[in-house]
Write an enzyme that holds these catalytic residues in place. Sequence first.
Site, short mmCIF file in Angstrom:
data_model
loop_
_atom_site.label_atom_id
_atom_site.label_comp_id
_atom_site.label_asym_id
_atom_site.label_seq_id
_atom_site.Cartn_x
_atom_site.Cartn_y
_atom_site.Cartn_z
N HIS A 1 0.93 -1.15 -0.11
CA HIS A 1 0.12 -0.03 0.06
C HIS A 1 0.79 1.30 -0.10
CE1 HIS A 1 -2.57 3.04 2.06
NE2 HIS A 1 -3.19 2.79 1.31
N CYS B 1 16.09 33.28 -21.18
CA CYS B 1 16.32 32.75 -19.99
C CYS B 1 15.09 32.38 -19.13
CB CYS B 1 17.07 33.82 -19.08
SG CYS B 1 16.55 35.53 -18.91
#
Lengths: 208, 857
Positions: free
Chosen positions: B432, B797
């Site tokens: 789980h 950039c």
Amino acid sequence: MTHTSVSPSLDEPTRQALVGLVVQGMHRGQLSAAQQALVDAGLAMVKGPLVMPTAVGAATAAELTRLPAGGPEEAALRPLFERFLPVNHELREVCSAWQIRPDGSPNDHRDAAYDAGVRDRLDDVDAAVGRILRRMADVHPGLEHYRADLGAALAQLDEGNPSALTSPLTRSYHTVWMHLHQELLLLLGISRAEDEQLEAALVAGQKV
Amino acid sequence: MPTLAGAPSVISSLVPYGQGRGRGLGAEELGVHGEQMDRLVSLGLPTVVGITVPVSRARQLTDPALAREAVDLVEELTGRRVGSTDRPLLLRLVPSTPVAATGVPPDLPALGVCPANARALAELIGREHQLHDVWTTVLAVVAVDALDVDADDVDDVLTDTADGDRAPALLDLVARTGSAPFPDDPAEQLALAARALLHRWDSPRGRRARRAQGLPDDLGLALHVQALHVGPWERSGHGTASSRDPGTGAPRPHGTFHRGVSRRSTSGEGEPLSALPEGTDLLRHALATLENHLRAVATVTFELRDGKLALLSAAALPHPGARAGLRLAVDLATAGTIDRATAVRAVRPAAVQELLHAQLRLTGAERELARGLAASPGAASGVVALSAERALELSGDGVPVVLVSTETTPADVPALVASAAVVTSAGGLASHAAVVARGTGTPAVCGVAELCIDRDAGTVTAHGHTVREGERVTVDGRAGTVYLGELDVRPAEPSAELDTLLSWADAERTLGVRANADNAAEAEAALRLGAEGIGLCRTEHQFLGDRLPVVRRFLLAPDEDAHRLALDALTAAQQADFTALLQVTGDRPVTVRLLDAPLHEFLPHDEVYADPAHARRAAQLREVNPMLGLRGVRLALLEDDLYAAQAEALFSAWVTVAAAGTRPRLEVMVPMVSIPQELELAIGQVRRAADRVERTTGVRVPYQVGSMVETPRAALLADRLAEHADFLSFGTNDLTQMTFGFSRDDVESRLLAHYVGEGLLTASPFAEFDADGVGALVAIAVQKARAVRPDIKLGLCGEHGGDAVSVGRLAALGLDYVSCSPQRVPVARLAAAHAALQDTAEERAQDRAQDRAQAAP
């Protein structure tokens, strides 16, 4: 874990709410009146947006749910549970495959063929659990609804919602399955640790 | 030559493996399996004996007459007889589709078994239940899908009958309730098996599988009848092998082997290939041959009968894993099988990121707490919480938490989601905790058996180390290790193969790749990862941290002297930073962006000021919407010595490193310009700083000056900016915000997810560059700027520079370079190469089309 004796005075809606909460592990959202009663009785607690059973609540639910030890229902359910465990193992493998490709990279669901392959394995799992649930429901009718619940999650998945298989926060196939598994453990009085050992043994036994 | 070769115009109903191509048949008739077997035979590889019933003839196999011919032919090809007990043979029926598909019905593993020969066969195999297994499988499928037996009745028999009695019980059930009894005759069995498989393929499940893959609903099936030599179970089996080790990508067979008669994939783990009775040499040879042929990581399934290995299928491994795919591409190109450009194109840029998954910076001095299963990749540090409640509490306070627990249940999901990492002592890779952790991208180590958790005492103990709840540990989910204390997490270094491939990519690409680096350490990392320079050095950090008080003194200075004093202190500090940076960058280009921070970052509104004049000044500077307020060049025009001081610090740093022989190519960048005159004025400030440095040092510092393009107005007036700027750099984060009118922080979590879900957007425009809108603005700017100054340098950039999809779009817009965060540099290098190669491929296609057009009369 401390073990406090069952409070016998719970009315039926409260009992159902308690068992439901323990089977589901938690509840998110508005409290029902019965859930409020559980909180007031110290059987459940509120954590932020969640309601969870307390240790006493969990123990109480376990006692309320447990089939009479050594009785005919237990005797009939136990072998079916042992059939369930290898399928349970396969379900987790299928869920893993849905999330992660064999190479360890996350499954982005862009490869229809890969997803279809996993979906196809899920069909085998669903067919297998369906057969087991058919017989379990003969023993314990309270388990009947899981077939429909699993079917509903499967339908969601097939409608194009890839999270309907493994999402931990919705009523996904995995979530419903976990609830079923939890209820079986409560019915048979099996702890998680015993359960894992049993599953490992049954899965290992298969490959001989 | 085949004995049953049909006339060329008529498709034969039975085509032995290896003879399809000679008869002009491809996958559309032979199925992918039949075609594969043809190819394997032609490569001289050992294959199982079998025949294909082509797609257009498959239905005929339900006729016992053709089934009998098939049985006869397999017997002739093998020299054995079905059902005989001295050299026994069984048949396997395998379906395959004309195109690769999943959801194809499973093989029927053993035809030819009947009550009369079952005992002798079981004795030969040596394990009775193995024969019963495959026999039962065939009976169950044929009963339901060909003989109209109720599936629930079959299930009841399978459930309520002991192993060895199931086959007889099923035979009995079929005889009682089926449309006909299950026959003993192998040919009749084969005909029914064919009917069952075709029936399954026509079922709702088969149709759903076809729909899910976008395959035609009437897609047919080819049926393959394979010989199954029966031998002792220890020397029989089946397995899968791929040509590369998935962890390292090294060329060696990797896979598993299941001993026994059944070829059904069992849920057991199987044995490693090294357990093969005859060794792996043949497998290694076959896989190497296939790799060269397929030019891909190869995977095969094989079987072993009486110790003899035969291939059952071979294909390119669909998801070979980043490392295996990379190493194969480099190996094939090194061997000359493919050219380098092909190798570059074979590796997805996104895979490079996977190879650079966050990992720990290990020095060897770490103290290991325990090891377990690597359940979910990634690495993280955090404080130990031993219960879901504690994990929720701590994470609620913003503390990174490592949830340590025996196992998890649905109740723990919120805690799992909130934790930075998860460690469990029980449970496997499919537990789980592991499933949930992978679902939420949380690093996890599971099944750490030696971990002793004492919740009452609040401790975790392993190997003599005890960690208390609240103490720090570090989890490496890729290696499965838990360390004591907090370790440094950083991106991985490229491997030797990746370096090689990236150097080939560099040779292909035209788009430059720089990195965003604010300090020497980041610049160093960026250059190691192949950045050609620094495309963005943000100077904001130089003003934060312990320098914040100085900045405040500067901003709140009551008089000229205090102002000057504060500024001098700032200049000195910045000069040290710049010197460190420029020492690292060498002669490469370095773009330094002058200060661009909203004022509020320097002047928190809840600050208590000792000096009431400061408080008044701070109140004056408070802004309602600082992101659109006094930012960037706007502040510099109000505080006109700020940029000058920064430029002076930068130029003085250059003089220092130049004295040691390095000559970084400085590019000074002005942010948040929307009015060309803003740029002109800021450039004037920078020029005066250069003059001052020349006066003090005697050195004329060479530099270029340029503008950020972050506002739509700047993009639309790029020609007028270009009159002043040597370069323009697109700041696409802000440009995206302002083009859409999105405040990123406000829309990213809710709105964008909704828009993407509803199909309004294909992806977040902050993750994937928006080619339509923002792209149109950039295209206008590129065109206008180059019209004024053809040699102007155009870059970008920002995060888009490190996103593979965005890089492709930006390359198409004609930019000169992108600049991205250091760890994305390898992705950008490869993505830029892909963009260049794709362009040339498209150009080649266009050229070919033109050639054809011109050749036409």
